[in-house]
Design a protein around this motif. Sequence first.
Motif, PDB file in Angstrom:
ATOM      1  N   LEU A   1      87.726 -23.827-118.362  1.00 41.67           N
ATOM      2  CA  LEU A   1      86.862 -24.135-117.221  1.00 41.67           C
ATOM      3  C   LEU A   1      87.665 -24.867-116.144  1.00 41.67           C
ATOM      4  CD1 LEU A   1      83.941 -23.744-116.451  1.00 41.67           C
ATOM      5  CD2 LEU A   1      83.351 -25.795-117.733  1.00 41.67           C
ATOM      6  N   ALA A   2      88.530 -25.767-116.563  1.00 40.23           N
ATOM      7  CA  ALA A   2      89.356 -26.509-115.607  1.00 40.23           C
ATOM      8  C   ALA A   2      90.315 -25.583-114.875  1.00 40.23           C
ATOM      9  CB  ALA A   2      90.135 -27.610-116.333  1.00 40.23           C
ATOM     10  N   PHE A   3      90.873 -24.631-115.615  1.00 31.87           N
ATOM     11  CA  PHE A   3      91.768 -23.660-114.981  1.00 31.87           C
ATOM     12  C   PHE A   3      91.020 -22.896-113.890  1.00 31.87           C
ATOM     13  CE2 PHE A   3      93.255 -19.181-114.955  1.00 31.87           C
ATOM     14  CZ  PHE A   3      94.510 -19.387-114.427  1.00 31.87           C
ATOM     15  N   GLU A   4      89.803 -22.500-114.216  1.00 38.11           N
ATOM     16  CA  GLU A   4      89.023 -21.734-113.242  1.00 38.11           C
ATOM     17  C   GLU A   4      88.525 -22.600-112.087  1.00 38.11           C
ATOM     18  OE1 GLU A   4      86.038 -19.899-115.662  1.00 38.11           O
ATOM     19  OE2 GLU A   4      87.434 -18.436-116.521  1.00 38.11           O
ATOM     20  N   ALA A   5      88.310 -23.884-112.361  1.00 38.63           N
ATOM     21  CA  ALA A   5      87.783 -24.773-111.326  1.00 38.63           C
ATOM     22  C   ALA A   5      88.880 -25.311-110.421  1.00 38.63           C
ATOM     23  CB  ALA A   5      87.025 -25.935-111.979  1.00 38.63           C
ATOM     24  N   GLY A   6      90.146 -25.047-110.769  1.00 43.01           N
ATOM     25  CA  GLY A   6      91.233 -25.434-109.878  1.00 43.01           C
ATOM     26  C   GLY A   6      91.635 -26.888-110.000  1.00 43.01           C
TER      27      GLY A   6
ATOM     28  N   GLU B   1      94.646 -24.855-119.493  1.00 45.00           N
ATOM     29  CA  GLU B   1      94.791 -25.326-118.110  1.00 45.00           C
ATOM     30  C   GLU B   1      95.972 -24.650-117.412  1.00 45.00           C
ATOM     31  OE1 GLU B   1      93.102 -29.734-119.373  1.00 45.00           O
ATOM     32  OE2 GLU B   1      95.204 -29.489-118.824  1.00 45.00           O
TER      33      GLU B   1
ATOM     34  N   ALA C   1      82.138 -27.745-111.790  1.00 45.65           N
ATOM     35  CA  ALA C   1      82.709 -27.088-112.969  1.00 45.65           C
ATOM     36  C   ALA C   1      83.754 -27.990-113.632  1.00 45.65           C
ATOM     37  CB  ALA C   1      83.343 -25.751-112.565  1.00 45.65           C
ATOM     38  N   MET C   2      84.534 -28.682-112.815  1.00 46.20           N
ATOM     39  CA  MET C   2      85.552 -29.557-113.390  1.00 46.20           C
ATOM     40  C   MET C   2      84.902 -30.695-114.186  1.00 46.20           C
ATOM     41  SD  MET C   2      88.755 -29.789-113.785  1.00 46.20           S
ATOM     42  CE  MET C   2      89.635 -28.902-112.500  1.00 46.20           C
TER      43      MET C   2
ATOM     44  N   PRO D   1      91.592 -32.205-118.130  1.00 51.11           N
ATOM     45  CA  PRO D   1      90.837 -32.377-119.373  1.00 51.11           C
ATOM     46  C   PRO D   1      91.736 -32.651-120.572  1.00 51.11           C
ATOM     47  CG  PRO D   1      89.886 -30.599-118.091  1.00 51.11           C
ATOM     48  CD  PRO D   1      91.144 -31.017-117.371  1.00 51.11           C
TER      49      PRO D   1
ATOM     50  N   ARG E   1      88.808 -27.894-106.884  1.00 50.08           N
ATOM     51  CA  ARG E   1      88.234 -26.895-105.985  1.00 50.08           C
ATOM     52  C   ARG E   1      86.728 -26.802-106.241  1.00 50.08           C
ATOM     53  NH1 ARG E   1      91.489 -22.607-107.339  1.00 50.08           N
ATOM     54  NH2 ARG E   1      89.862 -21.886-108.737  1.00 50.08           N
ATOM     55  N   ASP E   2      86.346 -26.921-107.507  1.00 48.91           N
ATOM     56  CA  ASP E   2      84.938 -26.861-107.881  1.00 48.91           C
ATOM     57  C   ASP E   2      84.606 -28.113-108.708  1.00 48.91           C
ATOM     58  OD1 ASP E   2      82.458 -26.430-109.019  1.00 48.91           O
ATOM     59  OD2 ASP E   2      82.838 -24.337-109.533  1.00 48.91           O
TER      60      ASP E   2
ATOM     61  N   ALA F   1      84.107 -29.377-117.447  1.00 49.52           N
ATOM     62  CA  ALA F   1      85.349 -29.216-118.221  1.00 49.52           C
ATOM     63  C   ALA F   1      85.750 -30.545-118.868  1.00 49.52           C
ATOM     64  CB  ALA F   1      86.475 -28.710-117.307  1.00 49.52           C
TER      65      ALA F   1
END
Lengths: 257, 257, 257, 257
Positions: A230-235, A196, B216-217, B188, B212-213, B220
């Motif tokens: 995934l959380a890092f990418e989803a913000g 994250e 996706a979150m 997460p 943001r998404d 996650a």
Amino acid sequence: MSLIIADHEFHSRLFTGTGKYASSQAMLASISASGSELTTLALRRIDLKTQSDDLLPPLQQLGVKLLPNTSGARTAAEAIFAARLAREMLQTNWVKLEIHPDPRYLMPDPIETLAAAATLVKEGFVVMPYVHADPVLCKRLEEVGCQCVMPLGAPIGSNQGLASKAFLEIIIEQARVPVIVDAGIGAPSHAAQAMEMGADAVLVNTALASARDPRAMAEAFKLAVQGGRLAFEAGLGGRSQTAVPSSPLTDFVQGLV
Amino acid sequence: MSLIIADHEFHSRLFTGTGKYASSQAMLASISASGSELTTLALRRIDLKTQSDDLLPPLQQLGVKLLPNTSGARTAAEAIFAARLAREMLQTNWVKLEIHPDPRYLMPDPIETLAAAATLVKEGFVVMPYVHADPVLCKRLEEVGCQCVMPLGAPIGSNQGLASKAFLEIIIEQARVPVIVDAGIGAPSHAAQAMEMGADAVLVNTALASARDPRAMAEAFKLAVQGGRLAFEAGLGGRSQTAVPSSPLTDFVQGLV
Amino acid sequence: MSLIIADHEFHSRLFTGTGKYASSQAMLASISASGSELTTLALRRIDLKTQSDDLLPPLQQLGVKLLPNTSGARTAAEAIFAARLAREMLQTNWVKLEIHPDPRYLMPDPIETLAAAATLVKEGFVVMPYVHADPVLCKRLEEVGCQCVMPLGAPIGSNQGLASKAFLEIIIEQARVPVIVDAGIGAPSHAAQAMEMGADAVLVNTALASARDPRAMAEAFKLAVQGGRLAFEAGLGGRSQTAVPSSPLTDFVQGLV
Amino acid sequence: MSLIIADHEFHSRLFTGTGKYASSQAMLASISASGSELTTLALRRIDLKTQSDDLLPPLQQLGVKLLPNTSGARTAAEAIFAARLAREMLQTNWVKLEIHPDPRYLMPDPIETLAAAATLVKEGFVVMPYVHADPVLCKRLEEVGCQCVMPLGAPIGSNQGLASKAFLEIIIEQARVPVIVDAGIGAPSHAAQAMEMGADAVLVNTALASARDPRAMAEAFKLAVQGGRLAFEAGLGGRSQTAVPSSPLTDFVQGLV
């Protein structure tokens, strides 16, 4: 986006180790379940004299890339020697550089590590140095040509999690090579937290090998690493000091009465 | 092993909420991706007058169980009123009991919550009370017949994680009903940590809705909850103050020279 | 027991700095109230050309020992140059060695610091190196003859407290020279914690200089450092996971009824 | 500014207890060194039958105010009974209200405590309730007339420090009566931290009684509490994510060369 180190693409961001398992079978089952595509191997474990080594063939069958480490080396000279030997034996120019003069806490030596890294890079190695979470040292390792840096989360094998968090954040912000958090990660939540924060990968060994069920634990880490990334990418949203209601706080009851 | 609350079996240990999303579409996509089988719904959001409500049908289509909450209630009386109303409207005897007199931090009221819980249990409700991480209060709620307890991790919406960790551990150790960590879970890794500690489930809303998404979150969190639970079942190793080497620390280099 | 560095005895374990104060008067009042016997001074602040320097005489009047630092140096060469210059100007062979190539986080450089320390020790300096909380580096600095080590608690000026706690503990356990925690100490409780862990002293600057009332804050730190040290000497008890009653938990009420 | 509870002025913000000491002498020496002006006393320790009680006279000689507690009570009825008894025996209408049904973690019961507090206030007691760090409960205790609130920092006797920090902050912000942090404070740094956050006082017992040198430890806490309070009044600066140099970072060396 997948992780790329020295032109090699990794789909899994969970790196593993081969030490401390109760048996080779437990180790192979765990690494397989982890989905890991890179696993470290102490030179000592490679059978030098016979063909009967029962460790390498099954690891190679898993399709996992082997990363010899220089564990046990106490100086740059010892580590360089070990890296060269490993290259010959395993036919790989990748090396995890570990130099720890202190047998009690196994803390890496910054001076010897930088010196060894510079030499090994010149010799064509893909050098992955295990170091203290020291932002300046990580920058210097990058400058001499290391393909990634592997700062520690906590003393190796301690399972304490990200004790070096404040410094990992700076390292991640400044790095132009992948940052792989190594050592100290004792639970899937630690691994998720590292991801994250923006780490590119984590290396986990003790937490898998010492679990009651190493295979299940490997799967647990696999999921947590995927979730954290995934959380890092989803913000992720920020933290707040005050409460923010999830449900609208209206005088609904009054309105209905 | 799956989670059972009041004879209802849940395969997912991630509970969700419906508030704070930018749009109904974002909310539905997120809940769907989360794999959640239980989602809370503030009474206010249920359209009371027309058939045109566009929220309920799609939620019901997801196959997710709806859990009305009494958010906004400031007293036991208001919460009981809201629960009865929700039962009629949604045809469910499940209710998430939330009573928070303070509009700033939305901290739950222990006295009113216990009183309302006792009454609602007698009226046949499956009562899921949102409370401070107070071990004695959780025990008393269990004793009056609540089917689970929902202690908070941190102030709601604050994303601070498990600020109440020391007390959650006691609650989990003592509880004979499922413990669901609610509020404050912002990443997460927080959810995984709660599961590793032995919580039976977590409820997450703000962290999904404010990402943001959100879709996706949600995925996650799904992975992290699964990973955390799996790790709990696989038996995490303990922490150590000193380092324990993953690789055998032998004088291998010396031996080879 | 008092603290001894290079045959100099200190009765106060609170070291201070002279930077960031709103005025020289505020600085002098704060240092005086702190009881500090050692204060750092950036070379830049020493007036090189005139006799009119209004900083040195009042500091010398306080009876506090001046410790020139090499702040601003980015390499060993620059730091060595600065140390020699300071020795001439201030007639002292003590130097706080600071080398930080990065202007954003001001993290110290381990390689340059060790190199400069080795040289300066040979030239007869009492070298007090500011470094990352790296146990191996601290050991090496001790080995080249540094009279103490000054590992950081957190990024300088950040007031985050002991972010490097897990590593400071190892440094303190292993050191045979005094360990002075430098940087990051933002509150008296942080200073007390460092002393309770067994640190020999702390260096505090920003937290004093940026307080609303720097003189009162200096006194606050003075008390906390004394308290923390006294607690270390008096033997703190351990932590417990479960509760242990202070008062006898007897059935006294029943007995009395 | 001194602390006032129910028209009684306290110059020390360190409250103490009388339990767990190895001897009465150690206890008296420790309380004396602490400078404490209020110390709790379990009813059980008061000799009910004879005049020969050797505990009360020396405590009274110290000039410290005695605060009987209801430790051991498991219900409001038991606590009320104990408070009345203590009033008669000690000629004081002050009482520390402790109700903990659970013998393992000694966590206070919110429901019974509020009920007992309301009754005792009506009977003219100065009620000092020991409670979980529950912001709503603290507000309700204030509303029924308690003269202060005593939220816990961590399970009693655990020496874990401010495990309830996130919630203590809310309680302190909202309270209009003094907030005294009770239980869990195991080191001077914990006490200083509570005071820096704005707590009005702390109660410490186990950490003093279980120290190797209880008298020295009492002095350590005295200093830390004074330091923490002074820092609160002097205005602590905020935290920063990035470094802020104490010394001017100029190109001084270059300029000089």
